[in-house]
Design a protein around this motif. Structure first.
Motif, PDB file in Angstrom:
ATOM      1  N   VAL B  51       0.847  -1.201   0.000  1.00  0.00           N
ATOM      2  CA  VAL B  51       0.000   0.000   0.000  1.00  0.00           C
ATOM      3  C   VAL B  51       0.882   1.249   0.000  1.00  0.00           C
ATOM      4  CG1 VAL B  51      -1.907  -1.089   1.259  1.00  0.00           C
ATOM      5  CG2 VAL B  51      -0.120   0.123   2.541  1.00  0.00           C
ATOM      6  N   TRP B  52       0.264   2.361  -0.325  1.00  0.00           N
ATOM      7  CA  TRP B  52       0.971   3.646  -0.230  1.00  0.00           C
ATOM      8  C   TRP B  52       0.051   4.698   0.381  1.00  0.00           C
ATOM      9  CZ3 TRP B  52       5.681   4.961   0.060  1.00  0.00           C
ATOM     10  CH2 TRP B  52       6.002   6.327   0.080  1.00  0.00           C
ATOM     11  N   SER B  53       0.506   5.390   1.397  1.00  0.00           N
ATOM     12  CA  SER B  53      -0.280   6.467   2.020  1.00  0.00           C
ATOM     13  C   SER B  53       0.624   7.253   2.968  1.00  0.00           C
ATOM     14  CB  SER B  53      -1.445   5.880   2.818  1.00  0.00           C
ATOM     15  OG  SER B  53      -0.994   5.413   4.081  1.00  0.00           O
ATOM     16  N   PRO B  54       0.134   8.373   3.506  1.00  0.00           N
ATOM     17  CA  PRO B  54       0.937   9.125   4.483  1.00  0.00           C
ATOM     18  C   PRO B  54       1.106   8.384   5.822  1.00  0.00           C
ATOM     19  CG  PRO B  54      -0.700  10.539   3.459  1.00  0.00           C
ATOM     20  CD  PRO B  54      -1.057   9.137   3.082  1.00  0.00           C
ATOM     21  N   LEU B  55       0.671   7.126   5.862  1.00  0.00           N
ATOM     22  CA  LEU B  55       0.904   6.333   7.074  1.00  0.00           C
ATOM     23  C   LEU B  55       2.188   5.505   6.955  1.00  0.00           C
ATOM     24  CD1 LEU B  55      -2.745   5.057   7.674  1.00  0.00           C
ATOM     25  CD2 LEU B  55      -1.592   6.980   8.754  1.00  0.00           C
ATOM     26  N   CYS B  56       2.862   5.633   5.797  1.00  0.00           N
ATOM     27  CA  CYS B  56       4.098   4.853   5.587  1.00  0.00           C
ATOM     28  C   CYS B  56       5.247   5.546   6.302  1.00  0.00           C
ATOM     29  CB  CYS B  56       4.367   4.708   4.090  1.00  0.00           C
ATOM     30  SG  CYS B  56       3.042   3.824   3.244  1.00  0.00           S
ATOM     31  N   GLU B  57       5.268   5.415   7.617  1.00  0.00           N
ATOM     32  CA  GLU B  57       6.131   6.268   8.437  1.00  0.00           C
ATOM     33  C   GLU B  57       7.544   5.729   8.644  1.00  0.00           C
ATOM     34  OE1 GLU B  57       3.983   6.138  12.336  1.00  0.00           O
ATOM     35  OE2 GLU B  57       5.747   4.999  12.941  1.00  0.00           O
ATOM     36  N   ASN B  58       7.768   4.428   8.496  1.00  0.00           N
ATOM     37  CA  ASN B  58       9.098   3.893   8.774  1.00  0.00           C
ATOM     38  C   ASN B  58      10.076   4.275   7.670  1.00  0.00           C
ATOM     39  OD1 ASN B  58       7.128   1.345   9.895  1.00  0.00           O
ATOM     40  ND2 ASN B  58       8.625   2.246  11.277  1.00  0.00           N
ATOM     41  N   ASN B  59      11.339   4.336   8.040  1.00  0.00           N
ATOM     42  CA  ASN B  59      12.366   4.545   7.012  1.00  0.00           C
ATOM     43  C   ASN B  59      12.911   3.170   6.635  1.00  0.00           C
ATOM     44  OD1 ASN B  59      14.585   5.150   5.437  1.00  0.00           O
ATOM     45  ND2 ASN B  59      14.924   7.099   6.488  1.00  0.00           N
ATOM     46  N   ILE B  60      12.425   2.648   5.505  1.00  0.00           N
ATOM     47  CA  ILE B  60      12.746   1.266   5.165  1.00  0.00           C
ATOM     48  C   ILE B  60      14.145   1.101   4.570  1.00  0.00           C
ATOM     49  CG2 ILE B  60      10.401   0.355   4.931  1.00  0.00           C
ATOM     50  CD1 ILE B  60      10.564   0.910   1.946  1.00  0.00           C
ATOM     51  N   ALA B  61      14.861   2.210   4.396  1.00  0.00           N
ATOM     52  CA  ALA B  61      16.237   2.091   3.899  1.00  0.00           C
ATOM     53  C   ALA B  61      17.080   1.257   4.856  1.00  0.00           C
ATOM     54  CB  ALA B  61      16.853   3.475   3.719  1.00  0.00           C
ATOM     55  N   SER B  62      16.708   1.256   6.151  1.00  0.00           N
ATOM     56  CA  SER B  62      17.534   0.542   7.135  1.00  0.00           C
ATOM     57  C   SER B  62      17.639  -0.951   6.828  1.00  0.00           C
ATOM     58  CB  SER B  62      17.001   0.766   8.547  1.00  0.00           C
ATOM     59  OG  SER B  62      15.679   0.334   8.633  1.00  0.00           O
ATOM     60  N   TYR B  63      16.620  -1.518   6.203  1.00  0.00           N
ATOM     61  CA  TYR B  63      16.670  -2.963   5.933  1.00  0.00           C
ATOM     62  C   TYR B  63      17.730  -3.331   4.898  1.00  0.00           C
ATOM     63  CZ  TYR B  63      12.324  -3.154   8.554  1.00  0.00           C
ATOM     64  OH  TYR B  63      11.384  -3.055   9.541  1.00  0.00           O
ATOM     65  N   LEU B  64      18.050  -2.368   4.031  1.00  0.00           N
ATOM     66  CA  LEU B  64      18.981  -2.691   2.947  1.00  0.00           C
ATOM     67  C   LEU B  64      20.404  -2.920   3.441  1.00  0.00           C
ATOM     68  CD1 LEU B  64      17.495  -0.224   0.383  1.00  0.00           C
ATOM     69  CD2 LEU B  64      17.538  -2.704   0.161  1.00  0.00           C
ATOM     70  N   LEU B  65      20.671  -2.472   4.675  1.00  0.00           N
ATOM     71  CA  LEU B  65      22.017  -2.643   5.212  1.00  0.00           C
ATOM     72  C   LEU B  65      22.353  -4.112   5.415  1.00  0.00           C
ATOM     73  CD1 LEU B  65      21.754   0.201   7.831  1.00  0.00           C
ATOM     74  CD2 LEU B  65      23.338   0.212   5.901  1.00  0.00           C
ATOM     75  N   SER B  66      21.333  -4.933   5.659  1.00  0.00           N
ATOM     76  CA  SER B  66      21.629  -6.340   5.953  1.00  0.00           C
ATOM     77  C   SER B  66      21.108  -7.298   4.891  1.00  0.00           C
ATOM     78  CB  SER B  66      21.023  -6.711   7.319  1.00  0.00           C
ATOM     79  OG  SER B  66      19.650  -6.383   7.336  1.00  0.00           O
ATOM     80  N   ILE B  67      20.391  -6.789   3.906  1.00  0.00           N
ATOM     81  CA  ILE B  67      19.812  -7.678   2.905  1.00  0.00           C
ATOM     82  C   ILE B  67      20.751  -7.842   1.719  1.00  0.00           C
ATOM     83  CG2 ILE B  67      17.974  -7.777   1.155  1.00  0.00           C
ATOM     84  CD1 ILE B  67      16.092  -6.771   3.392  1.00  0.00           C
ATOM     85  N   LYS B  68      20.944  -9.074   1.317  1.00  0.00           N
ATOM     86  CA  LYS B  68      21.811  -9.342   0.159  1.00  0.00           C
ATOM     87  C   LYS B  68      20.927  -9.589  -1.072  1.00  0.00           C
ATOM     88  CE  LYS B  68      25.749  -9.914   2.627  1.00  0.00           C
ATOM     89  NZ  LYS B  68      25.258  -8.940   3.619  1.00  0.00           N
ATOM     90  N   GLY B  69      21.446  -9.289  -2.227  1.00  0.00           N
ATOM     91  CA  GLY B  69      20.717  -9.580  -3.456  1.00  0.00           C
ATOM     92  C   GLY B  69      19.946  -8.382  -3.957  1.00  0.00           C
ATOM     93  N   ARG B  70      19.511  -8.481  -5.204  1.00  0.00           N
ATOM     94  CA  ARG B  70      18.854  -7.341  -5.832  1.00  0.00           C
ATOM     95  C   ARG B  70      17.481  -7.082  -5.219  1.00  0.00           C
ATOM     96  NH1 ARG B  70      20.713  -4.554  -9.833  1.00  0.00           N
ATOM     97  NH2 ARG B  70      18.589  -3.844 -10.155  1.00  0.00           N
ATOM     98  N   THR B  71      17.281  -5.843  -4.805  1.00  0.00           N
ATOM     99  CA  THR B  71      16.085  -5.493  -4.052  1.00  0.00           C
ATOM    100  C   THR B  71      15.509  -4.185  -4.578  1.00  0.00           C
ATOM    101  OG1 THR B  71      17.087  -6.498  -2.091  1.00  0.00           O
ATOM    102  CG2 THR B  71      15.224  -5.034  -1.710  1.00  0.00           C
ATOM    103  N   ALA B  72      14.180  -4.145  -4.665  1.00  0.00           N
ATOM    104  CA  ALA B  72      13.528  -2.882  -5.013  1.00  0.00           C
ATOM    105  C   ALA B  72      12.918  -2.279  -3.759  1.00  0.00           C
ATOM    106  CB  ALA B  72      12.434  -3.115  -6.060  1.00  0.00           C
ATOM    107  N   VAL B  73      13.079  -0.966  -3.596  1.00  0.00           N
ATOM    108  CA  VAL B  73      12.457  -0.294  -2.449  1.00  0.00           C
ATOM    109  C   VAL B  73      11.572   0.837  -2.948  1.00  0.00           C
ATOM    110  CG1 VAL B  73      13.976  -0.764  -0.502  1.00  0.00           C
ATOM    111  CG2 VAL B  73      14.615   0.990  -2.157  1.00  0.00           C
ATOM    112  N   PHE B  74      10.389   0.928  -2.326  1.00  0.00           N
ATOM    113  CA  PHE B  74       9.447   2.001  -2.654  1.00  0.00           C
ATOM    114  C   PHE B  74       9.618   3.075  -1.598  1.00  0.00           C
ATOM    115  CE2 PHE B  74       7.039   0.271  -6.151  1.00  0.00           C
ATOM    116  CZ  PHE B  74       7.458  -1.061  -6.120  1.00  0.00           C
ATOM    117  N   VAL B  75      10.205   4.187  -2.011  1.00  0.00           N
ATOM    118  CA  VAL B  75      10.701   5.124  -1.003  1.00  0.00           C
ATOM    119  C   VAL B  75      10.104   6.528  -1.071  1.00  0.00           C
ATOM    120  CG1 VAL B  75      12.932   4.018  -0.594  1.00  0.00           C
ATOM    121  CG2 VAL B  75      12.665   5.571  -2.547  1.00  0.00           C
TER     122      VAL B  75
END
Lengths: 338, 316
Positions: B51-75
């Protein structure tokens, strides 16, 4: 002692009366949070708060507790004395004390610190007329007007409270108060209806029995990696939890290289990497997967095996306090459905 | 908003279906009212969770620090800037990440909403078309989202990712009003005693759970100084000076790096807000070095580079 009633205005006076005789802890606002703190006036108690941010466990198992003060080989154990009243405890939190008792207050291994705090404290509970919709005490055998762990239970009847002494200690606390009046049949009946209605409102089933039966065999299940994926690895869930009780013990010296200081027990959390970090550098719980598994296993499997009870009372603080809304109800359902 | 969610799902679906990425990170409905939570999707058939809305409050960039492999993030813009900062610091490889820029109108500040609610319980709530609507027993109210934004969103200068691979929707209109840092100026005007009192009050409820540190995409030290035991920099007992030390060192360590997303204060279970510390550093970095972090993944991090033009006023 027969059930009593007290009007809402008089309740503040009753608290004032307690304050004259005892140290009184009650929910108080601290910035945006609500915690249990000492009050100087009855009107300071925030009794309208449905769920305090922190549970009252710190009154018995403080985040920081001096075990002894040492000077060379001389050691002194600080003791807290004098009776106190812990007021405004919700039934889930009352029940959590009976869970903590299994570890800290057993006949075989009594903990003097915790035991002393339990001994000197009257626990006065308040039932939940309108439990927040995140609550799930009923899924774990609790009730919005449950009595476990409480000495006195108050039920909010609108303009007055029904007051029930549940233990001999509770009777002692209330015995001389002229502010209480005998409850009528009608009051008692009203209290029962309230309790039933609140229970019915919280119709939550998390398939706990199925979960208990299978959890022991799920240690290597790949699901742990999935459900821990969003976990940030902070310790908020364990610190706001009324039953989490892991701790660390540290020595603090007055001066570097000296031999006087204090030994302190401090809260610790199984969610931190340091919690299981060996001196060799090896860590048997290297990632969120193992740490979250530990937290769930400890509450719903190991504790059940060791003490016969689940170490969760359904207060929902862990899911409301979680920065990423990682919801233990969903975790339990996912596990039960495996 | 509905439309953006649909486009987001379509994009996620094709990225996964075409094998361009193995994982998509976005947001899904939360389990409590007016919350979303980070969502991880590996299967193209599961993308309808997003989903997408102004309730998307977390900063999901933090997960990319530990995830390996090609990943798409909706930011959001701030998520992207934190991500770009981490890339510039060599923590994440640019080629591993597909940045999908979403237009952000700011996120709901749950604390500001709580102030409006004055303890009233809500049984429903939505955020749509710039309006926050809540209902409860005997009331139904609506507030402009613009009045319920955290300070970082109010002054946000990059609502859409400055660098991206795919953009969904139009770029969010940028705020033109210049940030006057009124909150920082008010703080600076306090006397030392008043400042101490401010920290004492804010930090009285700190339970040292480190949610602020863990929620921050740029707080990624392998071993945080508070966890070091030899020597011990930080005592585990609750002395205010230790608590303050942790928060101040954390803020300083983020100087020239912090993107002002506010994830730290939103993560706090006790409602502590030390944004003014971070904003003070944001302003200094901007005024002294004309630097804004997280705009260019190729640029050297501010404090790793020196230039003859750097301000020298501190040398007396």
């Amino acid at each position: 002692m027969d059930a009593k009633v007290i009007t809402k205005e008089k309740l503040v006076e009753l608290l004032d009366q307690f304050i004259r005789d005892y140290e009184v802890l009650a929910p108080v606002r601290q910035g945006d949070a609500v915690v249990f703190g000492q009050i100087q006036r009855g009107s300071d108690a925030a009794l309208d708060v449905k769920r305090t941010t922190m549970s009252p466990k710190g009154a018995f198992f403080p985040q920081e507790e001096v075990l002894f003060i040492f000077d060379g080989v001389e050691a002194q154990v600080p003791t807290e004395s004098g009776a106190r009243v812990l007021f405004g405890v919700r039934p889930c939190d009352g029940r959590s004390l009976t869970v903590l008792d299994k570890v800290f207050d057993t006949a075989e291994y009594p903990t003097v610190y915790y035991g002393n705090q339990r001994e000197r404290t009257f626990v006065v509970g308040v039932g939940c007329n309108q439990p927040p919709d995140t609550c799930f005490c009923t899924a774990l055998g609790g009730e919005p007007f449950g009595k476990a762990g409480l000495d006195v239970l108050l039920s909010d009847l609108g303009d007055r409270y029904l007051v029930e002494a549940l233990t001999e200690k509770g009777e002692r606390l209330l015995e001389d108060s002229a502010l209480l009046q005998d409850a009528s049949e009608e009051d008692i009946k009203e209290g029962k209806i309230l309790a039933r209605e609140a229970r019915e409102k919280l119709n939550v089933d998390l398939h706990i029995e199925e979960l208990k039966a299978k959890l022991g065999g799920m240690f290597e299940d790949p699901i742990w990696a999935e459900i821990s994926m969003s976990c940030l690895g902070c310790g908020a869930c364990t610190y706001v939890c009324p039953t989490c009780h892991c701790f660390d013990i540290v020595d603090e010296l007055v001066e570097v290289g000296g031999n006087s200081g204090r030994r302190v027990r401090v809260w610790d959390s199984c969610q931190y990497p340091l919690f299981t970090h060996h001196a060799s550098g090896h860590n048997p719980r290297p990632s969120h997967r193992e740490r979250m598994r530990q937290r769930i296993m400890h509450k719903f499997s190991y504790y059940v095996n060791n003490f016969g009870v689940i170490a969760c009372v359904g207060c929902a603080r862990c899911l409301t306090g979680c920065p990423v809304n990682l919801d233990i109800r969903e975790v339990l359902l996912t596990l039960a459905e495996r | 908003m509905q439309d953006l969610t649909m486009q987001l799902r379509d994009t996620a679906r094709s990225l996964l279906r075409d094998g361009k990425v193995g994982l998509v990170i976005g947001y899904e409905h939360g389990s409590v009212l007016l919350r979303t939570k980070p969502c991880f999707v590996r299967n193209a058939d599961d993308t309808d969770r997003l989903v997408w809305s102004p309730l998307c409050e977390n900063n999901i960039a933090s997960y990319l620090l530990s995830i390996k492999g090609r990943t798409a993030v909706f930011v959001k813009g701030c998520d992207a800037r934190a991500l770009l900062c981490a890339i510039s610091e060599g923590q994440i490889r640019r080629e591993d990440v597909t940045i999908v820029a979403m237009p952000c109108e700011g996120v709901l500040d749950r604390r500001k909403l709580a102030e409006r609610l004055q303890g009233r319980q809500i049984s429903g709530g939505t955020v749509q078309d710039g309006k926050v609507t809540v209902v409860g027993q005997g009331f139904s109210e609506s507030y402009p989202l613009s009045e319920l934004l955290p300070v970082g969103c109010v002054h946000c200068t990059h609502r859409t990712a400055p660098v991206f691979d795919i953009r969904i929707g139009d770029a969010a209109p940028e705020i033109e009003a210049i940030d006057d840092y009124a909150d920082v100026k008010a703080f600076e005007a306090l006397s030392p005693d008043e400042k101490r009192a401010y920290f004492r009050q804010e930090l009285a409820s700190c339970i040292r759970c480190f949610a602020c540190r863990q929620a921050c995409p740029l707080c990624y030290c392998v071993e945080c100084f508070v966890d070091q035991t030899q020597p011990t920099w930080y005592h585990k007992t609750g002395d205010l000076s230790d608590t303050l030390l942790y928060h101040v060192v954390r803020a300083l360590h983020l100087a020239g790096r912090c993107v002002g997303c506010g994830a730290c204060s939103r993560a706090c279970p006790m409602g502590i807000d030390l944004t003014v510390l971070n904003r003070r550093l944001l302003r200094d970095v901007q005024e002294l070095y004309n630097y804004v972090s997280g705009l260019d993944p190729e640029a050297a991090p501010l404090l790793s580079a020196a230039s003859p033009d750097d301000p020298q006023e501190f040398i007396k």
